[in-house]
Each structure stands twice: as C-alpha cells, then as structure tokens.
Design a protein around this motif. Structure first.
Motif, PDB file in Angstrom:
ATOM      1  N   VAL A 141       0.859  -1.188   0.000  1.00 41.21           N
ATOM      2  CA  VAL A 141       0.000   0.000   0.000  1.00 41.21           C
ATOM      3  C   VAL A 141       0.894   1.237   0.000  1.00 41.21           C
ATOM      4  N   LEU A 142       0.666   2.098  -0.980  1.00 45.94           N
ATOM      5  CA  LEU A 142       1.404   3.364  -1.042  1.00 45.94           C
ATOM      6  C   LEU A 142       0.539   4.477  -0.464  1.00 45.94           C
ATOM      7  N   VAL A 143       1.067   5.137   0.558  1.00 41.45           N
ATOM      8  CA  VAL A 143       0.359   6.267   1.165  1.00 41.45           C
ATOM      9  C   VAL A 143       0.827   7.544   0.463  1.00 41.45           C
ATOM     10  N   ALA A 144      -0.070   8.164  -0.287  1.00 42.08           N
ATOM     11  CA  ALA A 144       0.299   9.374  -1.051  1.00 42.08           C
ATOM     12  C   ALA A 144      -0.806  10.407  -0.881  1.00 42.08           C
ATOM     13  N   ILE A 145      -1.012  10.810   0.391  1.00 35.57           N
ATOM     14  CA  ILE A 145      -2.128  11.716   0.707  1.00 35.57           C
ATOM     15  C   ILE A 145      -1.654  13.142   0.957  1.00 35.57           C
ATOM     16  N   GLY A 146      -0.476  13.462   0.476  1.00 35.63           N
ATOM     17  CA  GLY A 146       0.050  14.820   0.618  1.00 35.63           C
ATOM     18  C   GLY A 146       1.308  14.835   1.464  1.00 35.63           C
ATOM     19  N   ARG A 147       1.931  16.003   1.542  1.00 37.59           N
ATOM     20  CA  ARG A 147       3.132  16.165   2.355  1.00 37.59           C
ATOM     21  C   ARG A 147       2.900  17.283   3.367  1.00 37.59           C
ATOM     22  N   ARG A 148       3.635  17.215   4.487  1.00 42.17           N
ATOM     23  CA  ARG A 148       3.465  18.255   5.499  1.00 42.17           C
ATOM     24  C   ARG A 148       4.816  18.887   5.828  1.00 42.17           C
ATOM     25  N   PRO A 149       4.769  20.163   6.269  1.00 46.06           N
ATOM     26  CA  PRO A 149       6.011  20.872   6.570  1.00 46.06           C
ATOM     27  C   PRO A 149       6.813  20.132   7.631  1.00 46.06           C
ATOM     28  N   TYR A 150       8.126  20.225   7.520  1.00 45.11           N
ATOM     29  CA  TYR A 150       9.002  19.514   8.452  1.00 45.11           C
ATOM     30  C   TYR A 150       9.768  20.515   9.318  1.00 45.11           C
ATOM     31  N   THR A 151       9.455  20.531  10.620  1.00 41.09           N
ATOM     32  CA  THR A 151      10.174  21.453  11.521  1.00 41.09           C
ATOM     33  C   THR A 151      10.630  20.746  12.791  1.00 41.09           C
ATOM     34  N   GLN A 152      10.555  19.410  12.747  1.00 45.73           N
ATOM     35  CA  GLN A 152      10.921  18.619  13.929  1.00 45.73           C
ATOM     36  C   GLN A 152      12.368  18.865  14.349  1.00 45.73           C
ATOM     37  N   GLY A 153      12.588  19.046  15.649  1.00 44.90           N
ATOM     38  CA  GLY A 153      13.947  19.152  16.169  1.00 44.90           C
ATOM     39  C   GLY A 153      14.647  20.454  15.832  1.00 44.90           C
ATOM     40  N   LEU A 154      13.900  21.408  15.292  1.00 49.11           N
ATOM     41  CA  LEU A 154      14.503  22.657  14.835  1.00 49.11           C
ATOM     42  C   LEU A 154      14.623  23.671  15.971  1.00 49.11           C
ATOM     43  N   GLY A 155      14.026  23.358  17.096  1.00 55.13           N
ATOM     44  CA  GLY A 155      14.103  24.254  18.259  1.00 55.13           C
ATOM     45  C   GLY A 155      13.333  25.550  18.063  1.00 55.13           C
ATOM     46  N   LEU A 156      12.272  25.497  17.275  1.00 53.93           N
ATOM     47  CA  LEU A 156      11.495  26.731  17.030  1.00 53.93           C
ATOM     48  C   LEU A 156      10.901  27.264  18.330  1.00 53.93           C
ATOM     49  N   GLU A 157      10.659  26.325  19.289  1.00 52.63           N
ATOM     50  CA  GLU A 157      10.087  26.762  20.579  1.00 52.63           C
ATOM     51  C   GLU A 157      11.065  27.678  21.325  1.00 52.63           C
ATOM     52  N   ASN A 158      12.366  27.513  21.057  1.00 46.85           N
ATOM     53  CA  ASN A 158      13.355  28.344  21.748  1.00 46.85           C
ATOM     54  C   ASN A 158      13.331  29.803  21.301  1.00 46.85           C
ATOM     55  N   ILE A 159      12.694  30.057  20.161  1.00 49.67           N
ATOM     56  CA  ILE A 159      12.652  31.446  19.677  1.00 49.67           C
ATOM     57  C   ILE A 159      11.197  31.925  19.524  1.00 49.67           C
ATOM     58  N   GLY A 160      10.254  31.124  20.006  1.00 48.08           N
ATOM     59  CA  GLY A 160       8.840  31.532  19.960  1.00 48.08           C
ATOM     60  C   GLY A 160       8.307  31.716  18.551  1.00 48.08           C
ATOM     61  N   MET A 161       8.788  30.849  17.621  1.00 48.29           N
ATOM     62  CA  MET A 161       8.361  30.974  16.219  1.00 48.29           C
ATOM     63  C   MET A 161       6.947  30.420  16.044  1.00 48.29           C
ATOM     64  N   GLU A 162       6.146  31.118  15.226  1.00 49.06           N
ATOM     65  CA  GLU A 162       4.754  30.698  15.037  1.00 49.06           C
ATOM     66  C   GLU A 162       4.593  29.818  13.798  1.00 49.06           C
ATOM     67  N   LEU A 163       3.721  28.801  13.945  1.00 49.79           N
ATOM     68  CA  LEU A 163       3.344  27.964  12.813  1.00 49.79           C
ATOM     69  C   LEU A 163       1.841  28.140  12.606  1.00 49.79           C
ATOM     70  N   ASP A 164       1.367  27.934  11.368  1.00 50.83           N
ATOM     71  CA  ASP A 164      -0.075  28.015  11.155  1.00 50.83           C
ATOM     72  C   ASP A 164      -0.719  26.669  11.481  1.00 50.83           C
ATOM     73  N   GLU A 165      -2.018  26.537  11.200  1.00 51.58           N
ATOM     74  CA  GLU A 165      -2.736  25.317  11.616  1.00 51.58           C
ATOM     75  C   GLU A 165      -2.241  24.083  10.860  1.00 51.58           C
ATOM     76  N   ARG A 166      -1.563  24.289   9.725  1.00 47.42           N
ATOM     77  CA  ARG A 166      -1.021  23.140   8.976  1.00 47.42           C
ATOM     78  C   ARG A 166       0.468  22.937   9.233  1.00 47.42           C
ATOM     79  N   GLY A 167       0.992  23.634  10.229  1.00 48.15           N
ATOM     80  CA  GLY A 167       2.390  23.426  10.604  1.00 48.15           C
ATOM     81  C   GLY A 167       3.385  24.208   9.770  1.00 48.15           C
TER      82      GLY A 167
END
Ligand code: FAD
Ligand code: NAD
Length: 471
Positions: free
Chosen positions: A272-298
């Motif tokens: 089974v191939l899962v091909a339902i779209g792609r999502r932004p990748y920000t894992q491990g980037l430490g965005l929380e350390n600078i209070g960076m905002e993401l929208d509802e889709r990440g």
C-alpha cells in the motif's frame, strides 16, 4: 567548538530551497553556511523525490514501450527482461551525480557546508549536532529556514517502507509486487502507480475527490488523463475515502467508504502506497526556543518578503506557504537572497507551472476552467488535439490535447493545460507567454518550426483567438 566567524547568512536545510539560496548568496559575496543533516545535498527533490522518480518513470516507460509499442513501428524485439536491481542502479547513478554536483557548486561559491542537524539556541545562534559526532555552533546575521517537508502519514497504518510505503519506499522496492493500492490520486500517487503498473503490478488508485491529479489540474484534462491511465491497466476508485488500514495479515487491507453513495468495502494488496500529501518539516529545529509561530497546517508563517515574525529569520520552500514544488522553492531561494542583499526580489505565484510525469505527461500553468468559473471570470476556450498534429502522427503518439483559456475581451492568456507527449517541456512556452502577458493572438502569430509538437500549442492559440488551420 564553534564556527570561527559570524556568517551573513546561515541556512538550515540543503534541499533545493537551501542549496540554491546558498549558491546565490555566495555569488552575492555573502559569507554563508548551509547546514544539512541528510549526508547529501539536494533534499527531497534530488535524493528521494523529483530526480529518482523521473529516472524510474523514464526507464519504466521505455520498458513498457518495448514490450507493447514496437510491432506497429516495424520493430521486432526478442526476449525482453527487466533487471530490477540494475533499473534501481541507473536511478542511483543519476541521484549521486547530481547531489555531488551540488556539493561542488557550494564549494565553488565559497559556502561552508556543515553536515549535521541544526537547531535554534536563540535568534542568532544555531547549534549543529554533527553527523560525525560532536557539536558546533554557528552564528548568523540572517538565518534562512529551508527544512522542507515529509510525507503525511496515514493514521493507524504504520509506514515500514516495505509493505506500507511512502514515495521513498516506492522508489526502492526490491521486488515487483503483484498488487498495490495507492491511497491518494494526486501527483505522487499517479507517478508511482505508473512506474509499478508498467513493470507489471496490478495497481488500484483510491481517491477521495471526484477527480484525479490533486489540486489545480483542469477537470477536463483530469478526466482524459484518467481514461488514458485506465487504458494502460490502472484501476480507479474515485469519491472513495480510505478510513482505516491493517497490515497484520499476509496482505495489507484497507477499509474504504464511498464518499458519495455506494457501499463500504475492504481492499487488499501486497503493498500500500500512502500518497495523501506532504506536510512541513520542523521537527527538532528548536522553534520553541525562539517563539516561532506555525499556522494550523504546521507551516512557518512569513510575510511577502519571506520574513518570519523575527525579521532576520526568513523561510522559503516546502516548509512554508505555496505549492510544494522544487522550481517554486528555487524561485523563492533566489528572491529571498535578493531581499536580504538588495531589499527587493520577485516571484510571480500566478505563473508557476505544474507537471505530472505520467505517460502522456500532463502540464499546466495559470488558471483552470473550474477556477475561472468559481471566480465568475469570463473566458474563452481553444483546444487542439495531438491527433491533428503532424509530428505526433509520425511518432504514432497522438493521445492528448492543448487547451488554452483567454480573456474574451482582451484575449490575454489566462491558463494553459496540456496532456500529451512532451507536455512538461511545452509548458515552458505557456509559462513564458503568461509571464509576459501575451494574448493568444501573439502566440498564434509566432512562427513555430514544422513538424514539431509545439505546433499544437500554436494551433490551440489560433483556435482561441480565431480558428485552427489543421482541425
Ligand atoms: P526539501 O527538499 O525537503 O529539503 C529540506 C532539507 O532540509 C532536507 O534535505 C532535510 O534533510 C533538511 N533538514 C530538515 N531539517 C533539518 C535540520 N534541522 N538540520 C539540517 N537539515 C535539515 N517537485 C517538482 O517540482 N517536480 C517534481 O517532479 C517533483 N517530484 C517529486 C517526487 C516525489 C516522490 C516527492 C516526494 C516530491 C517531489 N517534488 C517534485 C517536490 C519537491 O521534492 C519539493 O518541492 C522540494 O524538494 C522542496 O524543496 P525544499 O528545499 O523546500 O525542501
Ligand atoms: P496531493 O495533495 O497532490 O494529492 C493527495 C491526494 O490524496 C489528494 O487528491 C487527496 O484528495 C487524496 N486523499 C487524501 N486523503 C485521502 C484518503 N483518506 N483516501 C483517499 N484519498 C485521499 O499530494 P501528493 O501526491 O502526496 O504530493 C505531495 C506534494 O509533492 C504535492 O505538493 C506535489 O505537488 C509534490 N510533487 C510534485 C511532483 C511533480 O511536480 N511532478 C511529483 C511528486 C510530488
């Protein structure tokens, strides 16, 4: 340890967005560092996306054509065999050549390439966990987030890249599955379905919407495409949503629900191939350390100059707004460096081409007929079929058409939609015309070489502004 000097620009991510920005900034005389954790440059596109998929698409098409489309050309072939390992090796050769080439270009432009995973310590310092062990810190006056995207997983169906796969598994299967179900009839779904179907897999594509092709494909073109792909042996279940999956048995099973009427059923397949779209990748980037905002889709939120809410931190490519396309990322990468260096830059989002590399190819730029209808924008349509094009006839390759949409009063081109041989190359002409605000008469009065497929493009313009000659 820490990198000795403060950089003018630190880029996190060495994909198309990141490496192009790095080269451009190097050319502009900036001191640049580019951090990439994958071990090779080029990101999704060069390593597991555009490039490997196009190698497999090209060579599977060649194989399929040798098997099924030679006799009528007076070519008799003997024993034809596929060597899957070598088929994959050809893909790897293309990938390695290109990723190494990018590494060379970074060096040539004086970019410091740091192999490791970057994360924000504060608004100017990036900590890098080096791939070879250890850690370093690099400081930037400007920082560019270019961390890209990843496949959206299907809830409850764990990806193992062998039986339940994303595109990454689909470009490196070790044997040809007998059956495959593709969840999602978007571009990834249809390109990968084409590869494996040509190699002999029985493929069924399940799509939630009433048309294939994902967002943006003209409905008329999507219907023609589906017919042609069906003729090649692919099955489609439209208006059908996969609701759950189970891989505990011999086969992977999927429960589907008909979105509009019909009855629920269970499908099963080897892969089974899962091909339902792609999502932004920000894992491990430490965005929380600078209070960076993401929208509802990440997605990282930016303004029209690619600035996040922290003005010296900017963001481009798949990890922010807009279509997830390599050439869109590339345009933004050049523009963002221009904004940093000169204060102005330019990307025309109304003029970004899309290409689906199935056979025939499907390509479009500008607005689709349904988009114009929805916005109540008046338009005129002109079409020209490849069956009336001399080159397509000599090539025995006449499926498809060119469709143009234009303003009925000014004749200005509004959209171009092509299904047919070489559509992906031909769309460049449509894109240039749209960018320059051409009328369809401008195109119709431009001399095109004979016999070429591009004459179908000219004749579609003639059909839009007055009448085609050959149809
Ligand atoms: P990416 O290419 O995803 O690059 C981001 C990079 O950042 C990655 O290499 C990642 O390892 C790195 N990274 C992430 N976080 C960190 C961190 N914290 N530290 C260090 N490095 C990090 N587009 C087209 O236009 N044409 C096509 O034909 C096409 N085919 C595709 C086929 C497939 C199967 C797929 C999956 C995609 C395809 N795309 C295609 C889409 C295209 O690949 C993307 O739009 C493009 O790669 C986006 O570039 P990017 O630089 O924004 O992100
Ligand atoms: P997509 O958004 O193009 O298509 C996903 C499809 O899955 C949609 O049509 C959606 O309706 C369907 N879907 C979602 N959930 C479903 C469910 N539960 N059941 C059935 N159908 C479902 O995404 P993609 O094909 O995964 O591609 C991701 C991105 O990569 C896209 O932005 C695409 O542009 C890019 N890409 C581009 C190219 C190219 O330019 N040739 C090639 C590959 C990928």
């Amino acid at each position: 340890a820490s990198s000795s000097e403060e950089k003018d620009l630190v880029i996190i991510g060495g994909g198309v967005a990141g490496y192009v920005a790095a080269i451009k900034a190097g050319q502009e005389g900036m001191k640049v560092a580019c951090i990439e954790k994958r071990g090779t440059l080029g990101g999704t596109c060069l390593n597991v996306g555009c490039i490997p998929s196009k190698s497999l698409l090209n060579n599977s098409h060649l194989y399929h054509q040798i098997l099924h489309d030679t006799k009528n050309r007076g070519i008799e072939v003997g024993d034809v065999k596929l060597n899957l390992a070598n088929f994959m090796k050809a893909k790897d050769t293309a990938v390695t050549g290109l990723t190494k080439g990018v590494e060379f270009l970074l060096k040539k432009n004086g970019v410091e390439y740091i192999k490791g995973a970057g994360s924000f310590v504060n608004e100017n310092d990036i900590k890098v966990a080096l791939n070879d062990g250890g850690e370093t810190t690099v400081r930037g006056k400007n920082i560019l987030i270019a961390t890209g995207s990843e496949a959206t997983p299907f809830p409850g169906l764990e990806i193992d890249e062998k039986r339940v796969i994303t595109s990454t598994g689909a470009i490196s299967l070790e044997k040809i599955p007998e059956t495959m179900v593709v969840i999602g009839g978007g571009i990834i779904g249809l390109e990968m379905a084409s590869v494996w179907s040509r190699l002999g897999t029985k493929v069924t594509v399940v799509e939630f919407l009433s048309q294939i092709g994902g967002p943006g494909m003209d409905t008329e073109i999507a219907k023609s495409t589906q017919k042609l792909l069906k003729k090649q042996g692919m099955d489609f279940k439209l208006n059908t949503k996969v609701v759950s999956g189970d891989k505990s048995g011999d086969k992977v099973t999927l429960d589907v629900d008909a979105a509009k009427g019909g009855k629920p059923e269970t499908l099963s397949a080897d892969v089974v191939l899962v091909a339902i779209g792609r999502r932004p990748y920000t894992q491990g980037l430490g965005l929380e350390n600078i209070g960076m905002e993401l929208d509802e889709r990440g997605r990282v939120i930016i303004d029209s100059e690619y600035r996040t809410k922290i003005p010296h931190i900017r963001c481009v490519g798949d990890v922010t707004f807009g279509p997830m396309l390599a050439h869109k990322a590339e345009e933004e990468a050049v523009a963002v460096v221009e904004y940093i260096k000169k204060g102005y830059g330019h990307v025309n989002y109304g003029c970004i081409p899309s290409v689906m590399y199935t056979y025939p190819e499907v390509a479009w730029v500008g607005q689709s007929e349904q988009e114009l209808k929805n916005q109540k924008i008046p338009y005129r349509v002109g079409t020209f079929p490849f069956s009336a094009n001399s080159r397509a006839k000599t090539n025995l390759d006449t499926d498809g058409l060119v469709k143009m949409l234009a303003d009925p009063e000014t004749d200005r081109l509004l959209g171009v939609h092509i299904i047919g041989p070489n559509a992906g190359e031909m769309i460049a002409e449509g894109t240039l015309a749209l960018e320059y605000g051409a009328s369809t008469e401008d195109i119709a009065r431009t001399c095109h070489a004979h016999p070429t497929l591009a004459e179908a493009f000219k004749e579609a313009a003639m059909a839009t502004s007055s009448k085609a000659i050959h149809f």
